[in-house]
Design a protein around this motif. Structure first.
Motif, PDB file in Angstrom:
ATOM      1  N   THR A  35       0.667  -0.197  -1.265  1.00  0.00           N
ATOM      2  CA  THR A  35      -0.577  -0.174  -0.487  1.00  0.00           C
ATOM      3  C   THR A  35      -0.997  -1.583  -0.098  1.00  0.00           C
ATOM      4  N   GLU A  38       1.403  -2.802   2.618  1.00  0.00           N
ATOM      5  CA  GLU A  38       1.143  -2.171   3.921  1.00  0.00           C
ATOM      6  C   GLU A  38      -0.116  -2.748   4.558  1.00  0.00           C
ATOM      7  N   THR A  39      -1.143  -2.989   3.755  1.00  0.00           N
ATOM      8  CA  THR A  39      -2.401  -3.535   4.284  1.00  0.00           C
ATOM      9  C   THR A  39      -2.199  -4.949   4.817  1.00  0.00           C
ATOM     10  N   ALA A 126       0.708   5.650  -0.011  1.00  0.00           N
ATOM     11  CA  ALA A 126       0.398   4.227   0.118  1.00  0.00           C
ATOM     12  C   ALA A 126      -0.016   3.882   1.544  1.00  0.00           C
ATOM     13  N   LYS A 127       0.654   4.469   2.519  1.00  0.00           N
ATOM     14  CA  LYS A 127       0.286   4.231   3.913  1.00  0.00           C
ATOM     15  C   LYS A 127      -1.127   4.743   4.198  1.00  0.00           C
ATOM     16  N   LEU A 129      -3.572   5.140   1.973  1.00  0.00           N
ATOM     17  CA  LEU A 129      -4.518   4.271   1.281  1.00  0.00           C
ATOM     18  C   LEU A 129      -4.704   2.956   2.035  1.00  0.00           C
ATOM     19  N   SER A 130      -3.628   2.454   2.613  1.00  0.00           N
ATOM     20  CA  SER A 130      -3.720   1.233   3.421  1.00  0.00           C
ATOM     21  C   SER A 130      -4.628   1.446   4.619  1.00  0.00           C
TER      22      SER A 130
END
Length: 267
Positions: A35, A38-39, A126-127, A129-130
């Motif tokens: 996460t 990705e962010t 994770a994507k 959450l990002s």
């Protein structure tokens, strides 16, 4: 004596020795690390930064300070802010995510990540959450700008939160569906085209009542229209739960995420 056993009188004697423990990190730690990665990638990308931060901020400032479009009674910023918040969600969850994921798929990044200890569903988590982290930053920035322009929000935070969460789910599903089924170049073109069309016809800047009656009915069923109008009803008019708009977003979320799960191709 093997390398992985206790050394006794050696340097490991004082600590009881060391033994290797190969294996993947805990799943929660892997998701958190992915996460964060990705962010960072999203915020470092100039095109994504333009879509997610600069364009919504400029639109809010421009149309709130220059009398270009008739937004009805009351201050323009009170009409525009909910729509721009909806645009920010769409730009991150749909446009930005579709383009980034589409090119990751083209270059084989998703294929390699899919072969790592991180499960594929955890990568999608994770994507998502990002996207949520980026949206929080967007909303904070746009709220500060709107308040500086004289925005006076009303309504309850729970309704706003539900609208934003369902809007994110709807746009995220549609973005992943596009990225997982089209070629990267087609995704880039289609995502930007949809962004422009929904900016004009989704009630973000131009009120839906400016369109013909038949068009209003059809446009009102779009996720961007449901999100912008729902936020406007709550934040501008102090309405309670906008169940109709929440229902439209829920349907788009179920259809989009379901289709993405069914048709997404990793390579």
């Amino acid at each position: 004596m093997s390398a992985g056993t206790r050394t006794g009188a050696g340097e490991g004697a004082g600590t009881g020795g060391y033994a290797p423990a190969p294996g993947a990190a805990p799943l929660s730690r892997m998701i958190a690390a992915q996460t964060a990665f990705e962010t960072k990638m999203l915020l470092r990308n100039g095109e994504q930064l333009l879509l997610t931060v600069i364009i919504p901020s400029l639109l809010l400032v421009l149309f709130s300070t220059v009398d270009i479009i008739d937004t009805g009674a009351g201050a323009s910023v009170d009409f525009l802010t909910p729509g721009v918040l909806a645009l920010a969600v769409m730009s991150t969850a749909f446009t930005g995510q579709a383009i980034a994921t589409g090119f990751e798929r083209r270059y084989g990044v998703l294929k390699r990540l899919g072969a790592s200890p991180l499960p594929r569903w955890a990568l999608m988590t994770a994507k998502t959450l990002s996207v949520l982290v980026t949206e929080v930053l967007q909303i904070v920035l746009l709220t500060v700008i709107a308040l500086a322009l004289g925005w006076s929000p009303e309504g309850g935070p729970l309704a706003v939160l539900l609208l934003l969460v369902l809007g994110t789910a709807a746009f995220s599903g549609l973005g992943l569906l596009m990225a997982g089924t089209l070629k990267a170049e087609a995704t880039l073109a289609a995502a930007n085209l949809v962004f422009v069309l929904l900016l004009v016809g989704g009630g973000v800047i131009v009120p839906l009542d400016k369109f013909p009656d038949t068009a209003q009915t059809l446009l009102g069923l779009l996720p961007i229209s449901a999100l912008s109008e729902g936020l406007r009803e709550v934040l501008r008019h102090g309405a309670g739960m906008p169940w109709g708009d929440l229902g439209v977003l829920a349907v788009w979320a179920v259809l989009g995420l379901g289709a993405a799960a069914r048709f997404f191709r990793w390579e």
